[in-house]
Design a protein around this motif. Structure first.
Motif, PDB file in Angstrom:
ATOM      1  N   SER A  35       0.745  -1.213  -0.097  1.00 22.87           N
ATOM      2  CA  SER A  35      -0.040  -0.077   0.128  1.00 22.87           C
ATOM      3  C   SER A  35       0.740   1.239   0.084  1.00 22.87           C
ATOM      4  CB  SER A  35      -1.038   0.057   1.089  1.00 22.87           C
ATOM      5  OG  SER A  35      -1.688  -1.191   1.047  1.00 22.87           O
ATOM      6  N   LEU A  86      -5.224   1.855   6.526  1.00 21.94           N
ATOM      7  CA  LEU A  86      -5.751   2.321   7.724  1.00 21.94           C
ATOM      8  C   LEU A  86      -6.355   1.307   8.372  1.00 21.94           C
ATOM      9  CD1 LEU A  86      -6.775   5.929   6.602  1.00 21.94           C
ATOM     10  CD2 LEU A  86      -4.781   5.425   7.919  1.00 21.94           C
ATOM     11  N   VAL A  87      -7.351   0.441   7.533  1.00 25.48           N
ATOM     12  CA  VAL A  87      -8.101  -0.679   8.319  1.00 25.48           C
ATOM     13  C   VAL A  87      -6.922  -1.724   8.848  1.00 25.48           C
ATOM     14  CG1 VAL A  87      -9.510  -2.568   7.772  1.00 25.48           C
ATOM     15  CG2 VAL A  87     -10.336   0.007   7.155  1.00 25.48           C
ATOM     16  N   GLN A  88      -6.144  -2.103   7.972  1.00 25.68           N
ATOM     17  CA  GLN A  88      -5.064  -3.053   8.237  1.00 25.68           C
ATOM     18  C   GLN A  88      -4.577  -2.850   9.672  1.00 25.68           C
ATOM     19  OE1 GLN A  88      -4.076  -6.205   6.877  1.00 25.68           O
ATOM     20  NE2 GLN A  88      -3.617  -6.068   9.060  1.00 25.68           N
ATOM     21  N   ASN A  92      -8.709   5.675  -7.982  1.00 27.51           N
ATOM     22  CA  ASN A  92      -9.847   4.951  -7.347  1.00 27.51           C
ATOM     23  C   ASN A  92      -8.964   3.910  -6.531  1.00 27.51           C
ATOM     24  OD1 ASN A  92     -12.161   6.680  -7.628  1.00 27.51           O
ATOM     25  ND2 ASN A  92     -13.018   4.832  -9.018  1.00 27.51           N
ATOM     26  N   VAL A 140      -5.370   3.121   0.343  1.00 29.43           N
ATOM     27  CA  VAL A 140      -5.152   4.112   1.496  1.00 29.43           C
ATOM     28  C   VAL A 140      -6.198   3.472   2.689  1.00 29.43           C
ATOM     29  CG1 VAL A 140      -5.777   6.267   2.537  1.00 29.43           C
ATOM     30  CG2 VAL A 140      -4.452   6.135   0.238  1.00 29.43           C
ATOM     31  N   TYR A 141      -7.461   3.141   2.315  1.00 29.79           N
ATOM     32  CA  TYR A 141      -8.333   2.825   3.003  1.00 29.79           C
ATOM     33  C   TYR A 141      -7.962   1.336   3.773  1.00 29.79           C
ATOM     34  CZ  TYR A 141     -11.502   6.476   1.592  1.00 29.79           C
ATOM     35  OH  TYR A 141     -11.818   7.706   1.338  1.00 29.79           O
ATOM     36  N   LEU A 142      -7.557   0.604   2.881  1.00 31.54           N
ATOM     37  CA  LEU A 142      -6.970  -0.854   3.527  1.00 31.54           C
ATOM     38  C   LEU A 142      -5.686  -0.572   4.430  1.00 31.54           C
ATOM     39  CD1 LEU A 142      -7.023  -3.716   3.007  1.00 31.54           C
ATOM     40  CD2 LEU A 142      -5.528  -3.780   0.877  1.00 31.54           C
ATOM     41  N   ARG A 180      -5.872   3.490  -5.939  1.00 31.30           N
ATOM     42  CA  ARG A 180      -4.872   4.054  -4.800  1.00 31.30           C
ATOM     43  C   ARG A 180      -5.891   4.700  -3.545  1.00 31.30           C
ATOM     44  NH1 ARG A 180      -0.649   7.684  -8.132  1.00 31.30           N
ATOM     45  NH2 ARG A 180       0.617   5.943  -8.817  1.00 31.30           N
ATOM     46  N   MET A 181      -7.063   5.040  -3.589  1.00 29.36           N
ATOM     47  CA  MET A 181      -7.570   5.225  -2.349  1.00 29.36           C
ATOM     48  C   MET A 181      -8.100   4.070  -1.785  1.00 29.36           C
ATOM     49  SD  MET A 181      -7.677   8.444  -2.051  1.00 29.36           S
ATOM     50  CE  MET A 181      -8.683   8.577  -0.531  1.00 29.36           C
ATOM     51  N   VAL A 182      -8.343   3.268  -2.472  1.00 30.46           N
ATOM     52  CA  VAL A 182      -8.752   1.654  -1.779  1.00 30.46           C
ATOM     53  C   VAL A 182      -7.563   1.183  -1.011  1.00 30.46           C
ATOM     54  CG1 VAL A 182      -9.212  -0.626  -2.353  1.00 30.46           C
ATOM     55  CG2 VAL A 182     -10.697   1.162  -3.382  1.00 30.46           C
TER      56      VAL A 182
END
Length: 139
Positions: A33, A67-69, A57, A63-65, A59-61
């Motif tokens: 990531s 942060l969630v990880q 899109n 970013v979210y991945l 790349r934003m996924v």
């Protein structure tokens, strides 16, 4: 009695192997990531043929991945809640189908390495967390 001890010992070895693999998958997801967000094409092709709203899109996924990880791993470390690891693993496996759907709806092709990342990380999380939940319930 020896059979029960042998089963426990082999189950503990499997747990340790899955834990090492789980930690490696966490590092791999975070590294992939971060490198992709910095513009590196080491793990994934940049897909420069995407334009407009589709351009960032994925790349934003990531970013979210990322942060969630971090959040789930931190929660797991603090509370020893393996259920969160299982849920994240299931979510990562669902992302494989979601990515296919995204590609078909937008009529685009994305790097197949995304699916490999989601499959590896999802199975690693799901198997490790699932085994730990089962072992915790037996005790």
């Amino acid at each position: 009695m020896n059979t029960h001890t042998l089963t426990n010992a082999s189950l503990n070895v499997v747990k340790i192997l899955l834990q090492v693999n789980f930690n490696a998958s966490v590092i791999f997801v975070l590294l992939a990531s971060l490198l992709t967000l910095t513009g590196s094409e080491f793990f994934f092709d940049n897909n420069s043929d995407l334009y407009g709203p589709l351009a960032n899109n994925l790349r934003m996924v990531l970013v979210y991945l990322f942060l969630v990880q971090l959040a789930v791993y931190g929660f797991y470390q603090v509370s020893s809640n393996y259920g969160a690891v299982v849920v994240l693993g299931a979510f990562l496996l669902v992302l494989i189908g979601a990515l296919e759907f995204y590609c078909s709806v937008n009529q685009i092709e994305v790097d197949e390495n995304y699916q490999s990342l989601f499959l590896y990380a999802g199975l690693s999380h799901f198997l490790y967390g699932g085994l730990c939940v089962l072992m915790k319930n037996e005790q």
